[in-house]
Design an enzyme around this catalytic site. Sequence first.
Site, short mmCIF file in Angstrom:
data_model
loop_
_atom_site.label_atom_id
_atom_site.label_comp_id
_atom_site.label_asym_id
_atom_site.label_seq_id
_atom_site.Cartn_x
_atom_site.Cartn_y
_atom_site.Cartn_z
N CYS A 93 12.95 -14.69 52.39
CA CYS A 93 13.50 -15.98 52.76
C CYS A 93 14.92 -16.15 52.27
O CYS A 93 15.50 -15.28 51.62
CB CYS A 93 12.63 -17.11 52.19
SG CYS A 93 12.44 -17.03 50.42
N GLY A 119 14.78 -15.04 57.40
CA GLY A 119 13.42 -15.50 57.66
C GLY A 119 13.35 -16.30 58.94
O GLY A 119 14.18 -17.18 59.15
N ASN A 193 13.11 -17.84 46.72
CA ASN A 193 13.32 -16.53 47.35
C ASN A 193 12.90 -15.47 46.34
O ASN A 193 13.47 -15.39 45.25
CB ASN A 193 14.80 -16.35 47.73
CG ASN A 193 15.08 -14.99 48.29
OD1 ASN A 193 14.19 -14.31 48.80
ND2 ASN A 193 16.33 -14.56 48.23
N GLY A 194 11.90 -14.69 46.69
CA GLY A 194 11.44 -13.64 45.78
C GLY A 194 9.94 -13.49 45.85
O GLY A 194 9.29 -13.95 46.79
N TYR A 334 20.62 -3.48 54.19
CA TYR A 334 20.01 -4.05 55.40
C TYR A 334 19.96 -5.57 55.44
O TYR A 334 20.33 -6.18 56.43
CB TYR A 334 18.59 -3.48 55.55
CG TYR A 334 17.81 -4.06 56.71
CD1 TYR A 334 18.18 -3.77 58.02
CD2 TYR A 334 16.71 -4.89 56.50
CE1 TYR A 334 17.48 -4.29 59.10
CE2 TYR A 334 16.00 -5.41 57.58
CZ TYR A 334 16.39 -5.11 58.87
OH TYR A 334 15.70 -5.63 59.93
#
Length: 566
Positions: A93, A119, A193-194, A334
């Site tokens: 995310c 996301g 986020n994680g 990426y």
Amino acid sequence: MATTTNICPLSSSSLSVNPKYKPQKITFPETLHKPFYFSHKLTSLSPPSASPTQKISLAVSSQNPITEFYSTNKNNPDDCFNDDDDDKPREECGVVGIYGDPEASRLCYLALHALQHRGQEGAGIVAVSNKVLQSITGVGLVSDVFSESKLDQLPGDMAIGHVRYSTAGSSMLKNVQPFVAGYRFGSVGVAHNGNLVNYKSLRAKLEENGSIFNTSSDTEVVLHLIAISKARPFFMRIIDACEKLQGAYSMVFVTEDKLVAVRDPFGFRPLVMGRRSNGSVVFASETCALDLIEATYEREVYPGEVLVVDKEGVKSQCLMPHPEPKQCIFEHIYFSLPNSIVFGRSVYESRRAFGEILATEAPVDCDVVIAVPDSGVVAALGYASKAGVAFQQGLIRSHYVGRTFIEPSQKIRDFGVKLKLSPVRGVLEGKRVVVVDDSIVRGTTSSKIVRLLKEAGAKEVHMRIASPPMIASCYYGVDTPSSEELISNRMTVEEVRDFIGCDSLAFLPFDSLKNMLGHDSPSYCYACFSGNYPVKPTELKVKRGGDFIDDGLTGGIENIDGGWVR
């Protein structure tokens, strides 16, 4: 407006941009454990207008397009979509937080657009007005979830937002963040986020003590830990909660009068701080979000740091003693957009350097260099420039393909890949082609791409991969297959080449990657390439790649167990 003073004891090199490839031998020090403690106050910001006696309440409204939500079933042979056709690791995310701007929710909406690549399963915004936390979340893209009328329901000069791809917690509406909860001292919202590697054990302990969970997301654990903490003031509750967490977390919190940003001690996932011309403070996962809303990038949120923004200004507090940072190298390979600065380094320059290294260390006689769009483009430009060969657009990507489509009754080979990538025969026919991609996961997509290129007339196809071979799963907020599904975990490079069907195959050498990063190299996490995990995944579970999606109606905590393997 005053700016944040750089007072973190991290070396200045960790924030420098050093994209040039310098082949050199470097010695990597043992992991350091250097605690740092600091507190710094900045110029005051305009406080939200609210009466101090006003009662805090919670208003939540949610879009619920469950009928539009899709699911895939690999056990159904008639289901034409196969996740192998989208064979890439996926980031969980992106998060954003804004304080001190009267159009906070609209700016949050725009920033989430810039982070949409992180996301696409769900999006949400929580805004604060008159000490009331109001939330709108929904399944789908940011533009699907929000409209002008929806944003009108989110007034206030403080907001947080989230775009989601699930790694922990199945794909149901109730797991879409930000989460909002009321507890004895008010209300709090969080966007995360994680991935927490000790989520299941933390949840089990909380449930034993009477906690009730509404979702199957690891983020909800954080809210429960804050609620039961006895620390004062509020940001100390966050520190108290985070001391119990293991794994990756870059989070933004909002209360009735504060915006708080926190990053785990290893700094696995990115989080940056910026400021708009009117003095409002912005936090975001990537600098591309700051660019869109015209906020000036100031610095990263340091690993192990808590930043508290309120009417008094910005205060920086230590979360806990932190080891050497272990930032995710895949952000540069990426995940992040090329126009972002991540971990103090230009993503574009990193990827271009990866391509230059491949051209130097794995050259091949060729007529044209092409990329697998979009993530392979910059590395391909670097390869072509260094090799002195023309870069051409040999594959055209369709940006209008969703995850559901109808296949003709007569089976078409490689249908999913053909919908997304179309070869350009005029570029490929009779040519020796170098095709640059960012990574190989299962190898299934790469083999289909090679077949497409040869069917379009390519005389030779040489694959060059702008990352080392992936041999291990990620536990820190990236959806990767189990290690057994990773083709480089099971095969040698020559065996992978034979499986894919290309004429030659070369990966970015691991040592060359670290040499390019120079003195920043020890600050990155390479677990997916080495299997050496900075934080041991004690629960020994990783999410299966693509074979488990909850339908949003019948999901519960038992369903998440079905999506994990030992």
